[in-house]
Design an enzyme around this catalytic site. Structure first.
Site, PDB file in Angstrom:
ATOM      1  N   PHE A  70      -8.300  65.611   6.570  1.00 58.66           N
ATOM      2  CA  PHE A  70      -7.230  66.291   7.311  1.00 58.66           C
ATOM      3  C   PHE A  70      -6.621  65.389   8.384  1.00 58.66           C
ATOM      4  O   PHE A  70      -5.497  65.625   8.816  1.00 58.66           O
ATOM      5  CB  PHE A  70      -7.791  67.525   8.045  1.00 58.66           C
ATOM      6  CG  PHE A  70      -8.243  68.634   7.147  1.00 58.66           C
ATOM      7  CD1 PHE A  70      -7.374  69.640   6.760  1.00 58.66           C
ATOM      8  CD2 PHE A  70      -9.557  68.685   6.693  1.00 58.66           C
ATOM      9  CE1 PHE A  70      -7.800  70.673   5.939  1.00 58.66           C
ATOM     10  CE2 PHE A  70      -9.986  69.711   5.867  1.00 58.66           C
ATOM     11  CZ  PHE A  70      -9.107  70.714   5.493  1.00 58.66           C
ATOM     12  N   ALA A  71      -7.415  64.414   8.884  1.00 61.43           N
ATOM     13  CA  ALA A  71      -7.005  63.648  10.066  1.00 61.43           C
ATOM     14  C   ALA A  71      -5.669  62.953   9.824  1.00 61.43           C
ATOM     15  O   ALA A  71      -5.549  62.145   8.897  1.00 61.43           O
ATOM     16  CB  ALA A  71      -8.077  62.616  10.403  1.00 61.43           C
ATOM     17  N   TYR A 138       6.842  60.911   8.054  1.00 60.79           N
ATOM     18  CA  TYR A 138       5.664  61.779   7.912  1.00 60.79           C
ATOM     19  C   TYR A 138       5.440  62.105   6.428  1.00 60.79           C
ATOM     20  O   TYR A 138       4.363  61.875   5.871  1.00 60.79           O
ATOM     21  CB  TYR A 138       5.842  63.065   8.735  1.00 60.79           C
ATOM     22  CG  TYR A 138       4.827  64.137   8.401  1.00 60.79           C
ATOM     23  CD1 TYR A 138       3.468  63.900   8.569  1.00 60.79           C
ATOM     24  CD2 TYR A 138       5.229  65.374   7.892  1.00 60.79           C
ATOM     25  CE1 TYR A 138       2.522  64.871   8.247  1.00 60.79           C
ATOM     26  CE2 TYR A 138       4.296  66.359   7.571  1.00 60.79           C
ATOM     27  CZ  TYR A 138       2.941  66.095   7.739  1.00 60.79           C
ATOM     28  OH  TYR A 138       2.018  67.060   7.413  1.00 60.79           O
TER      29      TYR A 138
HETATM   30  N1  LIG Z   1       0.045  72.503  10.289  1.00 60.21           N
HETATM   31  C1  LIG Z   1       0.814  72.543   9.212  1.00 60.21           C
HETATM   32  O1  LIG Z   1       1.672  73.433   9.055  1.00 60.21           O
HETATM   33  C2  LIG Z   1       0.640  71.530   8.106  1.00 60.21           C
HETATM   34  C3  LIG Z   1       1.485  71.599   6.981  1.00 60.21           C
HETATM   35  C4  LIG Z   1       1.314  70.660   5.963  1.00 60.21           C
HETATM   36  C5  LIG Z   1       0.321  69.696   6.054  1.00 60.21           C
HETATM   37  N2  LIG Z   1      -0.467  69.646   7.157  1.00 60.21           N
HETATM   38  C6  LIG Z   1      -1.508  68.589   7.219  1.00 60.21           C
HETATM   39  O2  LIG Z   1      -2.756  69.202   7.508  1.00 60.21           O
HETATM   40  C7  LIG Z   1      -3.576  68.309   8.279  1.00 60.21           C
HETATM   41  C8  LIG Z   1      -4.107  69.068   9.471  1.00 60.21           C
HETATM   42  O3  LIG Z   1      -3.025  69.589  10.236  1.00 60.21           O
HETATM   43  P1  LIG Z   1      -3.319  70.450  11.549  1.00 60.21           P
HETATM   44  O4  LIG Z   1      -2.170  71.358  11.764  1.00 60.21           O
HETATM   45  O5  LIG Z   1      -4.683  71.002  11.476  1.00 60.21           O
HETATM   46  O6  LIG Z   1      -3.239  69.297  12.656  1.00 60.21           O
HETATM   47  P2  LIG Z   1      -4.153  69.044  13.928  1.00 60.21           P
HETATM   48  O7  LIG Z   1      -3.459  68.039  14.778  1.00 60.21           O
HETATM   49  O8  LIG Z   1      -4.561  70.339  14.551  1.00 60.21           O
HETATM   50  O9  LIG Z   1      -5.453  68.392  13.268  1.00 60.21           O
HETATM   51  C9  LIG Z   1      -5.528  67.026  12.940  1.00 60.21           C
HETATM   52  C10 LIG Z   1      -6.870  66.526  13.438  1.00 60.21           C
HETATM   53  O10 LIG Z   1      -7.020  65.163  13.073  1.00 60.21           O
HETATM   54  C11 LIG Z   1      -7.552  64.453  14.162  1.00 60.21           C
HETATM   55  N3  LIG Z   1      -7.125  63.054  14.022  1.00 60.21           N
HETATM   56  C12 LIG Z   1      -5.862  62.563  14.016  1.00 60.21           C
HETATM   57  N4  LIG Z   1      -5.892  61.233  13.884  1.00 60.21           N
HETATM   58  C13 LIG Z   1      -7.204  60.882  13.782  1.00 60.21           C
HETATM   59  C14 LIG Z   1      -7.882  59.638  13.623  1.00 60.21           C
HETATM   60  N5  LIG Z   1      -7.219  58.475  13.579  1.00 60.21           N
HETATM   61  N6  LIG Z   1      -9.226  59.648  13.523  1.00 60.21           N
HETATM   62  C15 LIG Z   1      -9.933  60.805  13.587  1.00 60.21           C
HETATM   63  N7  LIG Z   1      -9.352  61.999  13.764  1.00 60.21           N
HETATM   64  C16 LIG Z   1      -7.988  62.035  13.861  1.00 60.21           C
HETATM   65  C17 LIG Z   1      -6.997  65.135  15.392  1.00 60.21           C
HETATM   66  O11 LIG Z   1      -7.777  64.908  16.574  1.00 60.21           O
HETATM   67  C18 LIG Z   1      -7.013  66.597  14.958  1.00 60.21           C
HETATM   68  O12 LIG Z   1      -8.245  67.208  15.293  1.00 60.21           O
HETATM   69  C19 LIG Z   1      -2.727  67.112   8.592  1.00 60.21           C
HETATM   70  O13 LIG Z   1      -3.074  66.073   7.695  1.00 60.21           O
HETATM   71  C20 LIG Z   1      -1.305  67.580   8.332  1.00 60.21           C
HETATM   72  O14 LIG Z   1      -0.483  66.538   7.922  1.00 60.21           O
HETATM   73  C21 LIG Z   1      -0.336  70.523   8.191  1.00 60.21           C
END
Ligand SMILES: NC(=O)c1ccc[n+]([C@@H]2O[C@H](COP(=O)([O-])OP(=O)(O)OC[C@H]3O[C@@H](n4cnc5c(N)ncnc54)[C@H](O)[C@@H]3O)[C@@H](O)[C@H]2O)c1
Length: 325
Positions: A70-71, A138
């Site tokens: 997810f990160a 992105y």
């Molecule tokens: N929120 C949405 O609507 C949505 C839609 C489509 C895709 N996504 C994808 O889902 C995933 C999670 O999204 P989210 O909304 O939970 O975001 P979020 O920012 O809440 O979670 C992302 C997590 O990744 C961690 N992170 C980021 N870079 C990092 C690194 N280099 N090393 C370790 N940890 C790291 C952050 O600290 C965070 O806890 C992402 O990959 C995002 O692209 C989200």
């Protein structure tokens, strides 16, 4: 199971679903956007996916057999202004994950992809075979990963399922975890903020070719996303093929629908002002999730916008400052 980004919004819900399904979970997160308090399920290992050594030793230490990645960074607007940040974290990050998996012979990956990989839709609902032509770095950073997977599978045997989420929304129905992004870019928490005396909501354009003139999106409950992750990883364990799946309800909702739902659920007005359209905001984005339904047996349990908003509102009321209180 290693859950990178498991201290974030969707990853923390996935960790809960995995533990509930009987899996052992290690959350690997550098807390750049996540919250230590969001890790309520599984062990926590603070680390950066940009640190290949730390990533590998974490996988080794916990005897990891599958990874959910997810990160990433996920702010479309920021990705336009600062593409380097997105290529580094999202592209280098996933390459590090794949390399560590290859080195340790871990062969199962579930990856957070996005509807932003499709770009401007040429037809809706969007199916998985819709052309992928992202219009921002992105979406591009996620597509690079998707395109890498078949090569890593051929060479190192890593099987990967990419889950292309539409608009993740809502909060854990038990109220344990929820959404706490900073800055918050998502419309439901922003509308809740506006309803509770925070900054008013901006509606970006009301002259789109949609029934009420505002953009149509597909809001999918975060617990339904979490359930799809469990199904995806279990199907790979049962030797299912690699692939990509859309995750959405298939029902488009307008920004005005969201405002009305927030007003119904909270019993409060949502003050909003009209702002110009944002460049690169397609009028209509919604999923056909038939493939996930047929192949993963996945059906959203919370398809109603009011239910989605209700869970987000319950979380907001118990955590008015997110994980800060
Ligand atoms: N929120 C949405 O609507 C949505 C839609 C489509 C895709 N996504 C994808 O889902 C995933 C999670 O999204 P989210 O909304 O939970 O975001 P979020 O920012 O809440 O979670 C992302 C997590 O990744 C961690 N992170 C980021 N870079 C990092 C690194 N280099 N090393 C370790 N940890 C790291 C952050 O600290 C965070 O806890 C992402 O990959 C995002 O692209 C989200």
């Amino acid at each position: 199971m290693l859950v990178t980004g498991g201290a974030g919004y969707i990853g923390s819900h996935a960790a809960k679903a995995l533990v509930r399904a009987g899996h052992r979970v290690v959350v690997y997160d550098n807390l750049v956007a996540g919250h230590r308090a969001a890790v309520k399920y599984g062990e926590f290992h603070e680390g950066d996916v940009l640190d290949p050594q730390a990533l590998r030793s974490s996988m080794q230490k916990y005897g990891v057999s599958a990874v959910m990645h997810f990160a990433a960074f996920l702010d479309v607007g920021e990705s336009v202004r600062e593409p380097a940040k997105y290529y580094r974290n999202n592209v280098v990050g996933v390459v590090n994950v794949l390399e560590a998996m290859a080195a340790l012979k871990i062969d199962t990956l579930v990856f957070s992809s996005t509807c932003a990989t499709y770009g401007e839709p040429i037809e809706t609902p969007i199916t998985e075979s819709h052309p992928q032509r992202p219009i921002n770095s992105y979406g591009e950073s996620k597509l690079v990963a998707e395109r890498a997977f078949p090569h890593y599978e051929r060479a190192y045997g890593i099987r990967a399922i990419a889950l292309r989420y539409f608009n993740a929304a809502g909060a854990d129905p038990d109220g344990e975890i929820g959404e706490d992004h900073s800055p918050e870019i998502h419309v439901i928490p922003r509308a809740l903020d506006a309803a509770t005396g925070g900054e008013g909501l901006k509606v970006f354009g009301d002259d789109y070719p949609t029934p009420d003139g505002t953009c149509l999106r597909d809001y999918i409950h975060v617990t339904d996303l979490a359930d799809a992750h469990v199904r995806a990883v279990e199907s790979l364990a049962a030797r299912a093929k690699s692939g990509a799946y859309n995750l959405g309800t298939g029902t488009p909702r307008s920004v005005k629908d969201v405002i009305a739902a927030v007003e119904r659920v909270t019993g409060r007005k949502v003050p909003w002002t009209l702002a110009p359209r944002r460049p690169g905001d397609p009028a209509i984005l919604y999923a056909s999730a038939d493939k996930a339904r047929l192949e993963l047996g996945w059906t959203p349990a919370y398809p109603s916008l009011d239910d989605i908003v209700r869970t987000a509102w319950t979380w907001r009321q118990s955590h008015p400052r997110g994980y800060g209180g």
